[in-house]
Design a protein around this motif. Structure first.
Motif, PDB file in Angstrom:
ATOM      1  N   VAL A   1       3.575  48.724 -24.930  1.00 39.46           N
ATOM      2  CA  VAL A   1       3.057  49.475 -26.094  1.00 39.46           C
ATOM      3  C   VAL A   1       2.066  48.969 -27.318  1.00 39.46           C
ATOM      4  CG1 VAL A   1       5.468  50.666 -26.458  1.00 39.46           C
ATOM      5  CG2 VAL A   1       5.442  49.006 -27.247  1.00 39.46           C
ATOM      6  N   CYS A   2       1.791  47.941 -26.360  1.00 43.20           N
ATOM      7  CA  CYS A   2       0.628  46.650 -27.236  1.00 43.20           C
ATOM      8  C   CYS A   2       1.346  45.926 -28.362  1.00 43.20           C
ATOM      9  CB  CYS A   2      -0.777  47.774 -28.000  1.00 43.20           C
ATOM     10  SG  CYS A   2      -0.998  49.405 -26.522  1.00 43.20           S
ATOM     11  N   ALA A   3       2.412  45.459 -27.954  1.00 41.21           N
ATOM     12  CA  ALA A   3       2.717  44.923 -28.563  1.00 41.21           C
ATOM     13  C   ALA A   3       2.539  43.536 -28.298  1.00 41.21           C
ATOM     14  CB  ALA A   3       4.438  45.258 -28.941  1.00 41.21           C
ATOM     15  N   VAL A   4       2.413  42.436 -29.320  1.00 42.48           N
ATOM     16  CA  VAL A   4       1.863  41.063 -28.742  1.00 42.48           C
ATOM     17  C   VAL A   4       2.910  39.969 -29.267  1.00 42.48           C
ATOM     18  CG1 VAL A   4       0.555  38.899 -28.124  1.00 42.48           C
ATOM     19  CG2 VAL A   4      -0.561  41.530 -28.132  1.00 42.48           C
ATOM     20  N   HIS A   5       4.445  39.371 -28.174  1.00 41.89           N
ATOM     21  CA  HIS A   5       4.651  38.472 -29.099  1.00 41.89           C
ATOM     22  C   HIS A   5       4.860  37.153 -28.282  1.00 41.89           C
ATOM     23  CE1 HIS A   5       7.185  40.884 -25.864  1.00 41.89           C
ATOM     24  NE2 HIS A   5       7.415  40.400 -25.512  1.00 41.89           N
TER      25      HIS A   5
ATOM     26  N   GLN B   1      -0.567  35.736 -36.276  1.00 39.78           N
ATOM     27  CA  GLN B   1      -0.241  36.351 -36.618  1.00 39.78           C
ATOM     28  C   GLN B   1       1.171  36.499 -34.507  1.00 39.78           C
ATOM     29  OE1 GLN B   1      -1.244  40.400 -36.265  1.00 39.78           O
ATOM     30  NE2 GLN B   1      -3.494  39.695 -35.975  1.00 39.78           N
ATOM     31  N   ILE B   2       0.928  35.757 -33.634  1.00 38.87           N
ATOM     32  CA  ILE B   2       2.112  35.689 -32.461  1.00 38.87           C
ATOM     33  C   ILE B   2       3.149  34.360 -33.257  1.00 38.87           C
ATOM     34  CG2 ILE B   2       1.344  33.087 -32.070  1.00 38.87           C
ATOM     35  CD1 ILE B   2       2.224  36.238 -30.101  1.00 38.87           C
ATOM     36  N   ARG B   3       3.094  33.447 -34.027  1.00 37.29           N
ATOM     37  CA  ARG B   3       4.247  33.099 -34.943  1.00 37.29           C
ATOM     38  C   ARG B   3       5.061  34.002 -35.839  1.00 37.29           C
ATOM     39  NH1 ARG B   3       0.758  29.419 -33.291  1.00 37.29           N
ATOM     40  NH2 ARG B   3       1.699  27.227 -32.767  1.00 37.29           N
ATOM     41  N   ARG B   4       4.738  35.153 -35.921  1.00 37.68           N
ATOM     42  CA  ARG B   4       6.016  36.629 -36.734  1.00 37.68           C
ATOM     43  C   ARG B   4       7.247  36.382 -36.043  1.00 37.68           C
ATOM     44  NH1 ARG B   4       0.884  40.442 -38.380  1.00 37.68           N
ATOM     45  NH2 ARG B   4      -0.157  38.957 -40.395  1.00 37.68           N
ATOM     46  N   GLU B   5       8.346  37.042 -36.194  1.00 31.99           N
ATOM     47  CA  GLU B   5       9.570  37.040 -36.102  1.00 31.99           C
ATOM     48  C   GLU B   5       8.729  37.696 -34.647  1.00 31.99           C
ATOM     49  OE1 GLU B   5      13.545  36.980 -37.462  1.00 31.99           O
ATOM     50  OE2 GLU B   5      12.313  38.433 -37.832  1.00 31.99           O
ATOM     51  N   ASP B   6       8.601  39.088 -34.529  1.00 29.39           N
ATOM     52  CA  ASP B   6       8.157  39.691 -33.952  1.00 29.39           C
ATOM     53  C   ASP B   6       7.094  40.515 -33.219  1.00 29.39           C
ATOM     54  OD1 ASP B   6      11.072  40.800 -33.812  1.00 29.39           O
ATOM     55  OD2 ASP B   6      10.969  41.999 -35.173  1.00 29.39           O
ATOM     56  N   GLY B   7       6.352  38.961 -33.224  1.00 28.62           N
ATOM     57  CA  GLY B   7       4.513  39.080 -32.773  1.00 28.62           C
ATOM     58  C   GLY B   7       3.721  40.088 -33.274  1.00 28.62           C
ATOM     59  N   PHE B   8       2.690  40.732 -32.928  1.00 29.23           N
ATOM     60  CA  PHE B   8       2.214  42.065 -33.810  1.00 29.23           C
ATOM     61  C   PHE B   8       1.599  42.873 -32.930  1.00 29.23           C
ATOM     62  CE2 PHE B   8      -0.555  39.317 -32.154  1.00 29.23           C
ATOM     63  CZ  PHE B   8      -1.804  39.803 -31.237  1.00 29.23           C
ATOM     64  N   VAL B   9       1.453  44.291 -33.684  1.00 27.36           N
ATOM     65  CA  VAL B   9       0.881  45.638 -32.474  1.00 27.36           C
ATOM     66  C   VAL B   9      -0.295  45.336 -32.676  1.00 27.36           C
ATOM     67  CG1 VAL B   9       1.044  47.549 -31.971  1.00 27.36           C
ATOM     68  CG2 VAL B   9       3.031  46.612 -32.646  1.00 27.36           C
ATOM     69  N   LEU B  10      -1.207  45.696 -31.181  1.00 26.28           N
ATOM     70  CA  LEU B  10      -2.923  45.514 -31.466  1.00 26.28           C
ATOM     71  C   LEU B  10      -2.949  47.039 -32.065  1.00 26.28           C
ATOM     72  CD1 LEU B  10      -3.328  44.034 -27.979  1.00 26.28           C
ATOM     73  CD2 LEU B  10      -4.313  43.335 -30.292  1.00 26.28           C
ATOM     74  N   PRO B  11      -4.303  46.901 -32.451  1.00 27.72           N
ATOM     75  CA  PRO B  11      -4.530  48.125 -33.110  1.00 27.72           C
ATOM     76  C   PRO B  11      -4.981  49.139 -31.947  1.00 27.72           C
ATOM     77  CG  PRO B  11      -6.558  46.801 -33.265  1.00 27.72           C
ATOM     78  CD  PRO B  11      -4.704  46.444 -32.847  1.00 27.72           C
ATOM     79  N   ASN B  12      -4.711  50.829 -32.011  1.00 26.44           N
ATOM     80  CA  ASN B  12      -4.512  51.363 -30.784  1.00 26.44           C
ATOM     81  C   ASN B  12      -5.366  52.637 -31.914  1.00 26.44           C
ATOM     82  OD1 ASN B  12      -4.305  53.702 -29.440  1.00 26.44           O
ATOM     83  ND2 ASN B  12      -3.175  52.669 -27.843  1.00 26.44           N
ATOM     84  N   GLY B  13      -6.240  53.072 -32.166  1.00 29.04           N
ATOM     85  CA  GLY B  13      -7.173  54.316 -32.439  1.00 29.04           C
ATOM     86  C   GLY B  13      -6.352  55.788 -32.156  1.00 29.04           C
ATOM     87  N   PRO B  14      -5.901  56.163 -31.490  1.00 30.51           N
ATOM     88  CA  PRO B  14      -5.705  57.374 -30.832  1.00 30.51           C
ATOM     89  C   PRO B  14      -3.981  57.389 -31.457  1.00 30.51           C
ATOM     90  CG  PRO B  14      -6.557  56.663 -29.525  1.00 30.51           C
ATOM     91  CD  PRO B  14      -6.601  55.464 -30.021  1.00 30.51           C
ATOM     92  N   ARG B  15      -3.673  56.301 -31.587  1.00 27.90           N
ATOM     93  CA  ARG B  15      -1.506  56.041 -31.981  1.00 27.90           C
ATOM     94  C   ARG B  15      -1.302  56.349 -33.262  1.00 27.90           C
ATOM     95  NH1 ARG B  15       0.154  50.930 -30.946  1.00 27.90           N
ATOM     96  NH2 ARG B  15      -0.427  50.385 -32.263  1.00 27.90           N
ATOM     97  N   ASP B  16      -2.966  55.897 -33.807  1.00 28.93           N
ATOM     98  CA  ASP B  16      -2.786  54.976 -35.599  1.00 28.93           C
ATOM     99  C   ASP B  16      -3.275  55.744 -36.119  1.00 28.93           C
ATOM    100  OD1 ASP B  16      -1.698  52.126 -34.260  1.00 28.93           O
ATOM    101  OD2 ASP B  16      -3.159  51.519 -34.536  1.00 28.93           O
TER     102      ASP B  16
END
Length: 767
Positions: free
Chosen positions: A538-542, A605-620
């Motif tokens: 789901v495009c989440a990076v951690h 961003q990668i050091r955040r507790e849950d990482g981050f989510v990449l942008p996704n035009g259709p979803r966002d």
């Protein structure tokens, strides 16, 4: 040497068959996870690893790309995740004496299961041209040999660099940089063989080849449609998300040629209800579809949606969404008006009433997710079939709103992240320009070869060096005999691996194995312990942090191996700070942040507790970045599969004790198979029509127009409740039945889910 993979080290008589299960996980799932873990790893190592897997500050599971929930359990792993950890974290290592004791001729007759059971690779080994043995070499010698081979080619395009989905983002980015700085885009990867059809279809119609949902959308959905996938084996943690969705009120429809236990009933092993109760019924409707019938089903449902709108204008379609964000409604409506119901029923093997029920469920839902895997992607018309999923979703505005969207489920832990990082033979101009601006090194523009075309290029003598970052390519690709012959025709094959597999014993004239750290292991570099990162479905990076000491002293990380290969090949003055990459992975991430859109400030961003989510035009934002700037409703001609009389359509699939080509055991308890894999599942009525009996030993022959028959000899016929006219056999054993030229239109993915076969009594030679 054998021209195709050897059979298992058991006799047909050793295989036992019982009835398939109708419920998944529960106490057996715990027992099948914990017993081998405690036996092979011991209690302390087991506790350290299984309490760290998929946890914040722990390591990412290597067995699939299923996303992590925000509210994580203390044990956030599944049975197959535990098996993957046991497989990688075994304390058993292959001793130096092994290579003198076992020739390649000997190893080529061993099964995948036997090879994997020998333990972790612990030192570089080299097989010189003309030799039948590997022997240990130093790291410096190994890198020098590879560098000399690559530099000695007439063109960089005479080498191909494969990647499996286990590579981290940092390794993948460094790898593609090395390959492109060397001068080629020959970057085939495992996605070429699984979800390439998904990426091709979604890229064309919505502008991004990824999922358009988040993890939270599952619990907000009214309807979830599970197509062509078996989550109980391939991504079992998905079952918890499906159970949570059911408890929140969702309806679930499963579409598959085989009934799968996990989609019937799920006993969650982390709840009292799952352990002592009857568990949760997952599917409200099961559509047992004929192989290749998914596209016809989707068109038939879309036609019913359009008919419902015509009967009650303004009440069914999402006109505001369609008008503002989509193109092609009129053309699709006209096309589906001509859809032949009889043709649909023949293609699907379903009844009109079943399709009506499914269509009404879709019409009644205000938020629908359609999720799929390789049951849809490995067909000739796979790209168009996936476009039909998007057609159906777009009609009711089911993209870019809570609880709704397209959800391809990746089968390998970071295959999606690898593609984001540039592992693709056709990266766009914008990426290549950004790479040149960042590193000041020219990037090649000519498209490289994908997995299938790499084999063709090897057959023509155009690729002389094969380098593989993980994976087991010769076992994963179609047309086993052709693939093995192609690899054996190269000058050198290089494997970066943790454990032995078939690709280590099917080699070029010369061959090198470079052993690497696993994801569970501490990666200590000059700046200290390193973390890596991955992207899920789901495009989440951690982040992922190794937890245990390396299996053997001197093992190098994937990043270290790549950077040293680059230095040995390109020289120390290539203009790229390879040593800095190896010393501190933050250096790699700084470059990623400047090259990859959405990865800005990557280290932060990668050091955040849950990482981050990449942008996704259709979803966002319901933004579509295809050339039209709108989501496309497409017209796709239905091409039903026709199977001659006396033949069946066969699909390849995994057993439950399997991850990709890795075989954990010879059992498949959900399908009732023990101590063997050489089986073919056939509907009992089809067995009777063919004059065969349950348990009979048969030979399987695949039939392709203009191709000689391919054969799979001495398999046990198992009476099984698959769809009429359909059969199944295990991957990779049945890959030999799929010709190299049998690929999906436009994506070039092997067609492993629709193989026309005939079954004959073993030893018979009938036409």
């Amino acid at each position: 040497m054998s021209a195709e993979p050897p059979v298992e080290d058991v006799t047909d008589a050793a295989i036992t068959v019982s009835h398939p299960k109708h419920v998944a996980v529960g106490l057996p799932g715990i027992l099948h996870s914990m017993e081998p873990a405690l036996r092979q790893l011991g209690p302390l190592r087991t506790a350290e690893l299984l309490t760290s897997i998929n946890q914040r500050g722990g390591f990412d599971c290597m067995s699939c790309a299923w996303p992590d929930p925000d509210d994580r359990k203390k044990l956030e792993f599944c049975e197959n995740g535990a098996k993957a950890v046991i497989w990688e974290a075994t304390p058993i290592v292959i001793p130096s004496a092994f290579w003198a004791e076992h020739s390649l001729t000997d190893l080529a007759d061993k099964s995948e299961y036997w090879l994997g059971m020998q333990g972790r690779l612990s030192e570089p080994v080299y097989k010189p041209a003309g030799s039948d043995h590997y022997h240990p070499v130093s790291w410096d010698e190994a890198f020098a040999l590879v560098g000399e081979q690559l530099r000695g080619q007439d063109s960089p395009d005479q080498a191909a660099f494969y990647t499996s989905g286990r590579a981290s983002n940092e390794a993948a980015f460094a790898y593609q940089l090395f390959v492109r700085a060397f001068g080629t885009n020959n970057l085939p990867d495992c996605s070429n063989m699984c979800h390439e059809s998904t990426g091709t279809a979604l890229g064309e119609v919505i502008g991004i080849g990824k999922s358009t949902i988040s993890y939270a959308d599952f619990e907000q959905a009214d309807l979830i449609v599970v197509m062509g996938q078996n989550p109980g084996t391939n991504h079992p943690r998905m079952l918890t998300a499906l159970e949570d969705a059911k408890r929140a009120g969702a309806t679930i429809v499963s579409v598959n040629p085989l009934p799968e236990a996990a989609l019937e009933r799920y006993k969650n092993p982390q709840t009292v209800r799952g352990m002592v109760g009857r568990g949760t019924v997952i599917s409200d409707q099961f559509l047992q579809i004929r192989l290749g019938g998914d596209m016809a089903l989707l068109q038939a449902v879309s036609k019913r949606v359009l008919a419902a709108e015509a009967a009650a204008p303004g009440t069914v379609l999402d006109h505001a969404f369609l008008t503002e964000h989509c193109l092609g409604l009129e053309e699709l409506t006209a096309h589906l008006a001509e859809l032949d119901e009889a043709e649909v029923l023949e293609a699907t093997g379903l009844t009109s009433d079943q399709i009506d029920e499914f269509a009404q469920r879709y019409i009644d839902s205000n938020a629908t997710i359609v999720t799929w895997a390789m049951g849809l992607t490995q067909h000739k018309a796979a790209v168009n079939g996936i476009k039909e999923i998007i057609n159906l979703l777009l009609l009711r505005g089911n993209i870019g709103k809570p609880g709704a969207g397209a959800s391809p489920i990746r089968g390998h832990s970071n295959v999606q992240g690898d593609r984001t990082m540039g592992i693709w033979e056709q990266m766009p101009e914008s990426f290549l320009t950004a790479m040149e601006d960042e590193f000041g090194v020219p990037m090649p523009r000519a498209h490289g070869v994908d997995a299938v075309n790499a084999i063709r290029a090897m057959q023509r003598g155009e690729i002389r060096t094969w380098v593989s970052l993980g994976g087991n390519f010769v076992a994963a690709i179609s047309d086993t005999a052709a693939a093995e012959a192609a690899i054996r025709g190269t000058g050198m094959s290089v494997q970066i691996s943790t454990k032995l597999n078939r690709s280590h014993v099917v080699t070029g004239d010369a061959a090198i194995i470079l052993p690497t750290l696993g994801r569970t292991e501490i990666d200590l570099q000059a700046s200290g312990p390193q973390m890596v990162s991955v992207e899920d479905s789901v495009c989440a990076v951690h982040a992922s942090h190794g937890r245990i000491p390396p299996a053997a002293p001197g093992l190098l990380s994937e990043v270290a191996i790549i950077t040293r290969l680059a230095r040995a090949t390109l020289g120390e003055d290539s203009g790229i700070a390879w040593q800095a990459f190896e010393d501190d992975y933050d250096t790699i991430r700084e470059h990623i942040g400047r090259v990859i859109p959405g990865c800005e400030d990557y280290n932060e961003q990668i050091r955040r507790e849950d990482g981050f989510v990449l942008p996704n035009g259709p979803r966002d934002s319901r933004t579509f970045t295809n050339p039209e700037g709108r989501a496309l409703l497409t017209v796709n001609e239905l091409e039903p599969l026709h199977c001659p009389p006396g033949r069946l359509l066969l699909q390849t699939l995994r057993s439950h004790d399997q991850f990709n080509t890795t075989i954990y055991s010879l059992n498949d308890r959900y399908r009732g198979i023990k101590q063997g894999r050489n089986v073919v599942f056939v509907n009992p009525d089809d067995l009777a029509e063919l004059g065969l009996e349950d348990g009979q030993t048969v030979d399987v022959f695949s039939e392709w127009p203009g191709q000689p028959d391919r054969e799979l000899l001495g398999f046990r016929a198992v009476s099984y409740p698959t769809a009429r006219g359909c059969a199944a056999a295990y991957f990779p054993e049945a890959n030999v039945l799929v010709p190299l030229d049998a690929t999906a239109d436009r994506s070039n993915t092997p067609v492993s889910k629709a193989i026309v076969v005939r079954l004959q009594p073993a030893g018979a030679r009938l036409s």
